[in-house]
Design a protein around this motif. Structure first.
Motif, PDB file in Angstrom:
ATOM      1  N   VAL A  86       0.814  -1.268   0.194  1.00  0.00           N
ATOM      2  CA  VAL A  86       0.106   0.038  -0.079  1.00  0.00           C
ATOM      3  C   VAL A  86       0.759   1.285  -0.114  1.00  0.00           C
ATOM      4  N   ILE A  87       1.916   1.373   0.866  1.00  0.00           N
ATOM      5  CA  ILE A  87       2.597   2.335   0.968  1.00  0.00           C
ATOM      6  C   ILE A  87       3.464   2.559  -0.346  1.00  0.00           C
ATOM      7  N   SER A  88       4.008   1.441  -0.874  1.00  0.00           N
ATOM      8  CA  SER A  88       4.753   1.216  -2.268  1.00  0.00           C
ATOM      9  C   SER A  88       3.932   1.958  -3.294  1.00  0.00           C
ATOM     10  N   LEU A  89       2.947   1.649  -3.438  1.00  0.00           N
ATOM     11  CA  LEU A  89       1.871   1.806  -4.343  1.00  0.00           C
ATOM     12  C   LEU A  89       1.451   3.483  -4.594  1.00  0.00           C
ATOM     13  N   SER A  90       1.368   3.859  -3.086  1.00  0.00           N
ATOM     14  CA  SER A  90       0.962   5.459  -3.115  1.00  0.00           C
ATOM     15  C   SER A  90       2.115   6.170  -3.400  1.00  0.00           C
ATOM     16  N   CYS A  91       3.271   5.739  -2.991  1.00  0.00           N
ATOM     17  CA  CYS A  91       4.525   6.384  -3.333  1.00  0.00           C
ATOM     18  C   CYS A  91       4.880   6.500  -5.074  1.00  0.00           C
ATOM     19  N   PHE A  92       4.659   5.103  -5.670  1.00  0.00           N
ATOM     20  CA  PHE A  92       4.931   5.171  -6.940  1.00  0.00           C
ATOM     21  C   PHE A  92       4.055   5.981  -7.728  1.00  0.00           C
ATOM     22  N   ILE A  93       2.694   6.340  -7.563  1.00  0.00           N
ATOM     23  CA  ILE A  93       1.828   6.940  -8.082  1.00  0.00           C
ATOM     24  C   ILE A  93       2.278   8.775  -7.918  1.00  0.00           C
ATOM     25  N   SER A  94       2.621   8.948  -6.625  1.00  0.00           N
ATOM     26  CA  SER A  94       2.687  10.284  -6.327  1.00  0.00           C
ATOM     27  C   SER A  94       4.127  10.687  -6.652  1.00  0.00           C
ATOM     28  N   SER A  95       5.324   9.847  -6.607  1.00  0.00           N
ATOM     29  CA  SER A  95       6.478  10.198  -7.114  1.00  0.00           C
ATOM     30  C   SER A  95       6.606  10.296  -8.550  1.00  0.00           C
ATOM     31  N   PHE A  96       5.819   9.673  -9.228  1.00  0.00           N
ATOM     32  CA  PHE A  96       5.857   9.618 -10.621  1.00  0.00           C
ATOM     33  C   PHE A  96       5.117  11.067 -11.239  1.00  0.00           C
ATOM     34  N   TYR A 158       7.096  14.306  -2.712  1.00  0.00           N
ATOM     35  CA  TYR A 158       8.289  15.194  -2.267  1.00  0.00           C
ATOM     36  C   TYR A 158       9.510  14.405  -3.031  1.00  0.00           C
ATOM     37  N   ASP A 159       9.626  13.332  -3.157  1.00  0.00           N
ATOM     38  CA  ASP A 159      10.796  12.542  -3.764  1.00  0.00           C
ATOM     39  C   ASP A 159      10.810  12.786  -4.960  1.00  0.00           C
ATOM     40  N   GLY A 160       9.781  12.523  -5.794  1.00  0.00           N
ATOM     41  CA  GLY A 160       9.642  12.841  -7.194  1.00  0.00           C
ATOM     42  C   GLY A 160      10.019  14.147  -7.486  1.00  0.00           C
ATOM     43  N   PHE A 161       9.427  15.061  -7.025  1.00  0.00           N
ATOM     44  CA  PHE A 161       9.315  16.648  -7.252  1.00  0.00           C
ATOM     45  C   PHE A 161      10.854  17.214  -6.781  1.00  0.00           C
ATOM     46  N   PHE A 162      11.436  16.662  -5.675  1.00  0.00           N
ATOM     47  CA  PHE A 162      12.628  17.312  -5.271  1.00  0.00           C
ATOM     48  C   PHE A 162      13.703  16.291  -4.740  1.00  0.00           C
ATOM     49  N   GLY A 163      13.351  15.506  -3.750  1.00  0.00           N
ATOM     50  CA  GLY A 163      14.046  14.230  -3.489  1.00  0.00           C
ATOM     51  C   GLY A 163      14.915  14.373  -2.150  1.00  0.00           C
ATOM     52  N   PRO A 164      15.992  15.620  -2.040  1.00  0.00           N
ATOM     53  CA  PRO A 164      16.841  15.369  -0.881  1.00  0.00           C
ATOM     54  C   PRO A 164      16.205  15.052   0.540  1.00  0.00           C
ATOM     55  N   GLY A 165      16.806  14.138   1.407  1.00  0.00           N
ATOM     56  CA  GLY A 165      16.242  13.490   2.538  1.00  0.00           C
ATOM     57  C   GLY A 165      15.174  12.823   2.676  1.00  0.00           C
ATOM     58  N   THR A 166      14.628  12.169   1.564  1.00  0.00           N
ATOM     59  CA  THR A 166      13.155  11.343   1.420  1.00  0.00           C
ATOM     60  C   THR A 166      13.555  10.223   2.229  1.00  0.00           C
ATOM     61  N   GLY A 167      14.607   9.654   2.275  1.00  0.00           N
ATOM     62  CA  GLY A 167      14.827   8.533   3.311  1.00  0.00           C
ATOM     63  C   GLY A 167      14.721   8.919   4.623  1.00  0.00           C
ATOM     64  N   CYS A 194      13.126   2.463  -2.939  1.00  0.00           N
ATOM     65  CA  CYS A 194      13.582   1.986  -4.248  1.00  0.00           C
ATOM     66  C   CYS A 194      12.187   2.062  -5.317  1.00  0.00           C
ATOM     67  N   VAL A 195      10.978   2.158  -4.892  1.00  0.00           N
ATOM     68  CA  VAL A 195       9.865   2.286  -5.511  1.00  0.00           C
ATOM     69  C   VAL A 195       9.783   3.680  -6.090  1.00  0.00           C
ATOM     70  N   THR A 196       9.950   4.705  -5.192  1.00  0.00           N
ATOM     71  CA  THR A 196       9.900   6.139  -5.362  1.00  0.00           C
ATOM     72  C   THR A 196      10.907   6.438  -6.614  1.00  0.00           C
ATOM     73  N   ASN A 197      12.326   5.774  -6.563  1.00  0.00           N
ATOM     74  CA  ASN A 197      13.291   6.100  -7.162  1.00  0.00           C
ATOM     75  C   ASN A 197      13.002   5.400  -8.751  1.00  0.00           C
ATOM     76  N   ILE A 198      12.430   4.129  -8.712  1.00  0.00           N
ATOM     77  CA  ILE A 198      11.874   3.812 -10.061  1.00  0.00           C
ATOM     78  C   ILE A 198      10.945   4.386 -10.691  1.00  0.00           C
ATOM     79  N   SER A 199       9.821   5.066  -9.973  1.00  0.00           N
ATOM     80  CA  SER A 199       8.767   5.851 -10.754  1.00  0.00           C
ATOM     81  C   SER A 199       9.494   7.226 -11.110  1.00  0.00           C
ATOM     82  N   ALA A 200      10.159   7.660 -10.449  1.00  0.00           N
ATOM     83  CA  ALA A 200      10.665   8.898 -11.002  1.00  0.00           C
ATOM     84  C   ALA A 200      11.570   8.793 -12.110  1.00  0.00           C
ATOM     85  N   LEU A 201      12.523   7.751 -12.124  1.00  0.00           N
ATOM     86  CA  LEU A 201      13.334   7.121 -12.956  1.00  0.00           C
ATOM     87  C   LEU A 201      12.600   7.038 -14.418  1.00  0.00           C
TER      88      LEU A 201
END
Length: 266
Positions: A86-96, A158-167, A194-201
């Motif tokens: 659930v967390i990863s799916l939410s992250c994937f969509i919002s990071s993209f 935030y990770d897809g948009f800007f990124g630093p400090g996401t972890g 990993c999921v947010t990085n893949i989505s943004a990538l």
């Protein structure tokens, strides 16, 4: 092609970027925040390169290292895979989504808000000595899912948009909101990151915003740092992770503070 690339850049620049990628990987594997080191290093080394290209290059290196750290944590930490999904799916969509609009909005306007949040995080973590030392709450499972989804949406964007400090933001959210221990929170953060990085990538690669050869050099060093950092975190436990977390947050405060005042001409 690779040899031509090496000849185009000063060997000291490549050495510095590789060394900083190693340090970023080490820090990122423990509490996140590796982008605080890699992104400024890229910005300084390539001041005329498009921001999106530097972000894409950083994401490739970060994903390589984070994936290795996630593997190490997965061997020692038991995950709730439904919550993680659930967390990863939410992250994937919002990071993209965040990565799609990074070129449309001036990210500088976010820095004062981020600075304020970081100061509050540092004060809270410093004075709450037992934060993350043990599992602090047992939320009803439905609330875990709902809160986890919100965490994924907000921090993923935030990770897809800007990124630093996401972890680091993920670690704190998992500790404070979901009641995880620091080591457990760091393990979950690695998987989700990993999921947010893949989505943004997906966005950055589709747009051609990356320097592959440089990213590969940094990825090797980032992986090495992640291996060492994740092993230390698992060995030394929550107190070690809490200390590193505080150090990273303080570094983030100084970084954003400097940039906010510099932007205002203070």
């Amino acid at each position: 092609m690779f040899s031509n690339f090496l000849s185009d850049y000063n060997s000291w620049t490549l050495l510095a970027l590789g060394s900083l990628a190693f340090i970023a990987g080490f820090i990122d594997s423990v509490v996140g925040g590796g982008g605080l080191i890699q992104i400024p290093a890229l910005l300084i080394s390539f001041p005329n390169a498009p921001i999106a290209t530097l972000f894409g290059t950083n994401k490739i290196a970060a994903l390589a290292g984070t994936s290795v750290a996630a593997f190490h944590y997965a061997k020692r930490i038991t995950f709730d895979f439904k919550l993680l999904f659930v967390i990863s799916l939410s992250c994937f969509i919002s990071s993209f989504t965040g990565a799609r609009i990074v070129s449309l909005i001036n990210v500088q306007v976010l820095k004062p808000l981020i600075l304020f949040i970081l100061i509050a995080i540092a004060v809270y973590t410093f004075f709450k000595k037992d934060l993350g030392s043990v599992k602090t709450k047992e939320l009803p499972y439905r609330k875990q899912i709902i809160y986890g989804a919100f965490i994924g949406l907000i921090i993923g964007f935030y990770d897809g948009f800007f990124g630093p400090g996401t972890g680091s933001f993920f670690v704190l959210a998992f500790v404070v909101v979901l009641g995880f221990e620091f080591v457990q929170a760091s393990a979950y953060a690695k998987i989700v990151n990993c999921v947010t990085n893949i989505s943004a990538l997906i966005v950055f690669i589709k747009q051609g915003n990356y320097m592959l050869e440089l990213a590969l050099i940094m990825a090797v060093m980032n992986i090495t740092g992640n291996i060492i950092g994740s092993k230390l975190a698992l060995k030394k436990g929550n107190d070690f992770v809490r200390i590193i977390f505080l150090v990273v947050v303080i570094i983030m405060i100084f970084k954003y503070g400097w940039e906010v005042f510099a932007d205002q001409g203070v």
